[in-house]
Design a protein around this motif. Structure first.
Motif, PDB file in Angstrom:
ATOM      1  N   TYR A   6       0.929  -1.114  -0.164  1.00  0.00           N
ATOM      2  CA  TYR A   6       0.070   0.281   0.023  1.00  0.00           C
ATOM      3  C   TYR A   6       1.093   1.258  -0.049  1.00  0.00           C
ATOM      4  CZ  TYR A   6      -3.137   3.530   1.728  1.00  0.00           C
ATOM      5  OH  TYR A   6      -4.030   4.459   2.013  1.00  0.00           O
ATOM      6  N   PRO A   9      -2.554   6.728  -0.095  1.00  0.00           N
ATOM      7  CA  PRO A   9      -3.895   6.726  -0.392  1.00  0.00           C
ATOM      8  C   PRO A   9      -4.414   6.624  -1.815  1.00  0.00           C
ATOM      9  CG  PRO A   9      -3.303   8.600   1.042  1.00  0.00           C
ATOM     10  CD  PRO A   9      -2.276   7.889   0.721  1.00  0.00           C
ATOM     11  N   GLY A  10      -4.961   5.660  -2.122  1.00  0.00           N
ATOM     12  CA  GLY A  10      -5.519   5.242  -3.489  1.00  0.00           C
ATOM     13  C   GLY A  10      -4.587   4.744  -4.551  1.00  0.00           C
ATOM     14  N   HIS A  11      -3.616   4.023  -3.888  1.00  0.00           N
ATOM     15  CA  HIS A  11      -2.612   3.295  -4.573  1.00  0.00           C
ATOM     16  C   HIS A  11      -2.072   1.883  -4.077  1.00  0.00           C
ATOM     17  CE1 HIS A  11      -0.572   7.061  -4.123  1.00  0.00           C
ATOM     18  NE2 HIS A  11       0.286   6.557  -3.670  1.00  0.00           N
ATOM     19  N   GLU A  93     -14.239   2.364 -13.303  1.00  0.00           N
ATOM     20  CA  GLU A  93     -14.340   3.187 -12.215  1.00  0.00           C
ATOM     21  C   GLU A  93     -13.637   4.605 -12.482  1.00  0.00           C
ATOM     22  OE1 GLU A  93     -13.239   2.480  -7.604  1.00  0.00           O
ATOM     23  OE2 GLU A  93     -13.620   0.694  -8.865  1.00  0.00           O
ATOM     24  N   ARG A  96      -9.596   5.544 -11.791  1.00  0.00           N
ATOM     25  CA  ARG A  96      -8.652   4.710 -11.448  1.00  0.00           C
ATOM     26  C   ARG A  96      -7.839   4.093 -12.811  1.00  0.00           C
ATOM     27  NH1 ARG A  96     -10.437   0.963  -7.320  1.00  0.00           N
ATOM     28  NH2 ARG A  96     -10.080   2.789  -6.210  1.00  0.00           N
ATOM     29  N   THR A 118      -4.386   2.430  -9.034  1.00  0.00           N
ATOM     30  CA  THR A 118      -3.998   3.935  -8.328  1.00  0.00           C
ATOM     31  C   THR A 118      -5.195   4.808  -9.030  1.00  0.00           C
ATOM     32  OG1 THR A 118      -2.619   5.644  -8.099  1.00  0.00           O
ATOM     33  CG2 THR A 118      -2.429   4.633 -10.373  1.00  0.00           C
ATOM     34  N   ASP A 119      -5.179   5.652  -8.038  1.00  0.00           N
ATOM     35  CA  ASP A 119      -6.284   6.731  -8.414  1.00  0.00           C
ATOM     36  C   ASP A 119      -5.536   8.048  -9.029  1.00  0.00           C
ATOM     37  OD1 ASP A 119      -8.623   5.028  -7.457  1.00  0.00           O
ATOM     38  OD2 ASP A 119      -8.342   6.054  -5.492  1.00  0.00           O
ATOM     39  N   THR A 120      -4.148   7.924  -8.902  1.00  0.00           N
ATOM     40  CA  THR A 120      -3.442   9.058  -9.267  1.00  0.00           C
ATOM     41  C   THR A 120      -3.215   9.103 -10.698  1.00  0.00           C
ATOM     42  OG1 THR A 120      -2.257   9.067  -7.077  1.00  0.00           O
ATOM     43  CG2 THR A 120      -1.237  10.301  -8.795  1.00  0.00           C
TER      44      THR A 120
END
Length: 123
Positions: A6, A9-11, A93, A96, A118-120
């Protein structure tokens, strides 16, 4: 080094397959195994293409070079130091990304087939 990390946040980065003993193996043995890892990447990319459509093929060399002069967000900074290029999908999504690549840039390390979610956005 097996990873299932992890990264914030987000990946998340996961090694789907890791070689064993190649960090100290003969160069010819390492090259043969590297070819197998790339074949596995292509097989998995075919399956993911069936789910999310054709991927972008993204080289990470410029991202790797930029890490020396600017702050690159994770997971892209770490990924660029380990992987030369990735297949990249944007999932249904919103926001993502899924990246698939072979970590082989460090000849003193094991080879890994890496999957990153990831969300990045890519830099």
């Amino acid at each position: 080094m097996d990873i299932d990390r992890y990264l914030g946040p987000g990946h998340r980065m996961t090694a789907l397959v890791t070689s064993h003993g190649l960090a100290v193996a003969d160069a010819a043995v390492r090259l043969a195994e590297l070819e197998r890892f790339h074949a596995r990447k292509e097989d998995l990319a075919g399956q993911l293409t069936g789910r999310w459509g054709d991927p972008h093929h993204v080289g990470l060399q410029t991202v790797r070079l930029r890490t020396g002069t600017e702050e690159i967000p994770e997971p892209w900074a770490e990924l660029s130091l380990r992987v030369a290029d990735v297949y990249l999908w944007r999932t249904e999504e919103p926001g993502r990304w899924v990246a698939l690549g072979v970590a082989d840039l460090d000849p003193c390390d094991e080879i890994q087939l890496l999957l990153v979610v990831t969300d990045t956005d890519p830099p």
